[in-house]
Design a protein around this motif. Sequence first.
Motif, PDB file in Angstrom:
ATOM      1  N   GLN A  34       2.741   2.220  13.923  1.00  0.00           N
ATOM      2  CA  GLN A  34       3.429   2.765  12.750  1.00  0.00           C
ATOM      3  C   GLN A  34       2.546   3.807  12.078  1.00  0.00           C
ATOM      4  O   GLN A  34       1.322   3.660  12.023  1.00  0.00           O
ATOM      5  CB  GLN A  34       3.738   1.655  11.734  1.00  0.00           C
ATOM      6  CG  GLN A  34       4.636   0.558  12.278  1.00  0.00           C
ATOM      7  CD  GLN A  34       4.965  -0.485  11.234  1.00  0.00           C
ATOM      8  OE1 GLN A  34       5.624  -0.200  10.248  1.00  0.00           O
ATOM      9  NE2 GLN A  34       4.515  -1.714  11.451  1.00  0.00           N
ATOM     10  N   PHE A  36       2.058   5.571   8.325  1.00  0.00           N
ATOM     11  CA  PHE A  36       2.357   5.388   6.916  1.00  0.00           C
ATOM     12  C   PHE A  36       1.782   6.552   6.113  1.00  0.00           C
ATOM     13  O   PHE A  36       0.829   7.208   6.531  1.00  0.00           O
ATOM     14  CB  PHE A  36       1.719   4.096   6.374  1.00  0.00           C
ATOM     15  CG  PHE A  36       2.250   2.831   6.980  1.00  0.00           C
ATOM     16  CD1 PHE A  36       1.646   2.294   8.107  1.00  0.00           C
ATOM     17  CD2 PHE A  36       3.323   2.171   6.404  1.00  0.00           C
ATOM     18  CE1 PHE A  36       2.113   1.110   8.661  1.00  0.00           C
ATOM     19  CE2 PHE A  36       3.793   0.988   6.944  1.00  0.00           C
ATOM     20  CZ  PHE A  36       3.189   0.461   8.076  1.00  0.00           C
ATOM     21  N   GLN A  38       0.283   7.251   2.135  1.00  0.00           N
ATOM     22  CA  GLN A  38      -0.118   6.615   0.888  1.00  0.00           C
ATOM     23  C   GLN A  38      -0.507   7.683  -0.119  1.00  0.00           C
ATOM     24  O   GLN A  38      -1.393   8.499   0.137  1.00  0.00           O
ATOM     25  CB  GLN A  38      -1.282   5.641   1.096  1.00  0.00           C
ATOM     26  CG  GLN A  38      -1.649   4.867  -0.162  1.00  0.00           C
ATOM     27  CD  GLN A  38      -2.695   3.793   0.066  1.00  0.00           C
ATOM     28  OE1 GLN A  38      -3.562   3.928   0.925  1.00  0.00           O
ATOM     29  NE2 GLN A  38      -2.626   2.694  -0.691  1.00  0.00           N
ATOM     30  N   GLY A  43       1.324   2.272  -3.199  1.00  0.00           N
ATOM     31  CA  GLY A  43       1.463   1.527  -1.960  1.00  0.00           C
ATOM     32  C   GLY A  43       1.738   2.471  -0.797  1.00  0.00           C
ATOM     33  O   GLY A  43       1.652   3.680  -0.924  1.00  0.00           O
ATOM     34  N   LEU A  44       2.051   1.866   0.353  1.00  0.00           N
ATOM     35  CA  LEU A  44       2.298   2.654   1.557  1.00  0.00           C
ATOM     36  C   LEU A  44       3.791   2.878   1.764  1.00  0.00           C
ATOM     37  O   LEU A  44       4.608   2.001   1.477  1.00  0.00           O
ATOM     38  CB  LEU A  44       1.754   1.914   2.779  1.00  0.00           C
ATOM     39  CG  LEU A  44       0.273   2.062   3.100  1.00  0.00           C
ATOM     40  CD1 LEU A  44      -0.593   1.453   2.026  1.00  0.00           C
ATOM     41  CD2 LEU A  44      -0.039   1.441   4.459  1.00  0.00           C
ATOM     42  N   SER A  46       6.407   3.746   4.831  1.00  0.00           N
ATOM     43  CA  SER A  46       6.526   3.856   6.278  1.00  0.00           C
ATOM     44  C   SER A  46       7.193   5.171   6.644  1.00  0.00           C
ATOM     45  O   SER A  46       8.226   5.543   6.083  1.00  0.00           O
ATOM     46  CB  SER A  46       7.352   2.688   6.823  1.00  0.00           C
ATOM     47  OG  SER A  46       7.500   2.797   8.220  1.00  0.00           O
ATOM     48  N   LEU A  49       8.072   4.365  13.071  1.00  0.00           N
ATOM     49  CA  LEU A  49       7.675   3.181  13.843  1.00  0.00           C
ATOM     50  C   LEU A  49       8.022   3.454  15.293  1.00  0.00           C
ATOM     51  O   LEU A  49       9.169   3.788  15.613  1.00  0.00           O
ATOM     52  CB  LEU A  49       8.429   1.948  13.336  1.00  0.00           C
ATOM     53  CG  LEU A  49       8.371   0.679  14.196  1.00  0.00           C
ATOM     54  CD1 LEU A  49       6.962   0.112  14.180  1.00  0.00           C
ATOM     55  CD2 LEU A  49       9.373  -0.352  13.715  1.00  0.00           C
ATOM     56  N   LEU A  89      -1.948   7.012   7.324  1.00  0.00           N
ATOM     57  CA  LEU A  89      -2.573   5.917   8.067  1.00  0.00           C
ATOM     58  C   LEU A  89      -1.723   5.535   9.263  1.00  0.00           C
ATOM     59  O   LEU A  89      -0.502   5.533   9.184  1.00  0.00           O
ATOM     60  CB  LEU A  89      -2.738   4.676   7.179  1.00  0.00           C
ATOM     61  CG  LEU A  89      -3.589   4.809   5.930  1.00  0.00           C
ATOM     62  CD1 LEU A  89      -2.723   4.949   4.697  1.00  0.00           C
ATOM     63  CD2 LEU A  89      -4.507   3.605   5.770  1.00  0.00           C
ATOM     64  N   PHE A 101      -5.169  -1.445  10.924  1.00  0.00           N
ATOM     65  CA  PHE A 101      -5.018  -0.112  10.356  1.00  0.00           C
ATOM     66  C   PHE A 101      -6.221   0.761  10.664  1.00  0.00           C
ATOM     67  O   PHE A 101      -7.351   0.279  10.765  1.00  0.00           O
ATOM     68  CB  PHE A 101      -4.887  -0.187   8.833  1.00  0.00           C
ATOM     69  CG  PHE A 101      -3.540  -0.614   8.342  1.00  0.00           C
ATOM     70  CD1 PHE A 101      -3.216  -1.957   8.227  1.00  0.00           C
ATOM     71  CD2 PHE A 101      -2.594   0.323   7.963  1.00  0.00           C
ATOM     72  CE1 PHE A 101      -1.974  -2.353   7.768  1.00  0.00           C
ATOM     73  CE2 PHE A 101      -1.347  -0.062   7.489  1.00  0.00           C
ATOM     74  CZ  PHE A 101      -1.039  -1.404   7.400  1.00  0.00           C
TER      75      PHE A 101
END
Lengths: 111, 116
Positions: A34, A36, A38, A43-44, A46, A49, A89, A101
Amino acid sequence: KQEVTQIPAALSVPEGENLVLNCSFTDSAIYNLQWFRQDPGKGLTSLLLIQSSQREQTSGRLNASLDKSSGRSTLYIAASQPGDSATYLCAVTGANSKLTFGKGITLSVRP
Amino acid sequence: KAGVTQTPRYLIKTRGQQVTLSCSPISGHRSVSWYQQTPGQGLQFLFEYFSETQRNKGNFPGRFSGRQFSNSRSEMNVSTLELGDSALYLCASSFSISGFFTDTQYFGPGTRLTVL
């Protein structure tokens, strides 16, 4: 033990440039990968995926590819904008079902 | 649809105290996972709960524990706080019915814990 590496740690590009963010992992036995985003202090979110059976996924200006055998993934961002500035990330779900991660790449897009 | 919510957003504690953090997942999600994020170690997986059962855990000491309620809300507890526990604690929810992390993870904004 799975290790996820993202190099470089930071990147600065002018607006409009197409860019590629790299992610490498040491154990190719993964379920998925995945990407991401930030934003500072948040928070992260998405972005994409990719299941282990897939080679790539696309969403808008983003395209992520996965090469399991070589342990690499790339996130391609087309026509970058200042709003793309954030930390990106990647994370892999390994055969032990644990999520690992990378440390992230901090992207700055200059107007 | 409301996103993942975490409370409190900020917390200051002293060494030796304990703390409880709360996470409410997206409606319909039964999987909740917790992560610790620090500048030095990055994001590290703590544990995941599905239908009130801990389904997987990372490599953290027993001072870190969690639970999940029947409505899928989850709490994380850290006992005997240490300075090194200062971090951003994130939770994420997903459907993940078929297996761990097979679906997209949706993250909350995090709880910033400072241990003095």
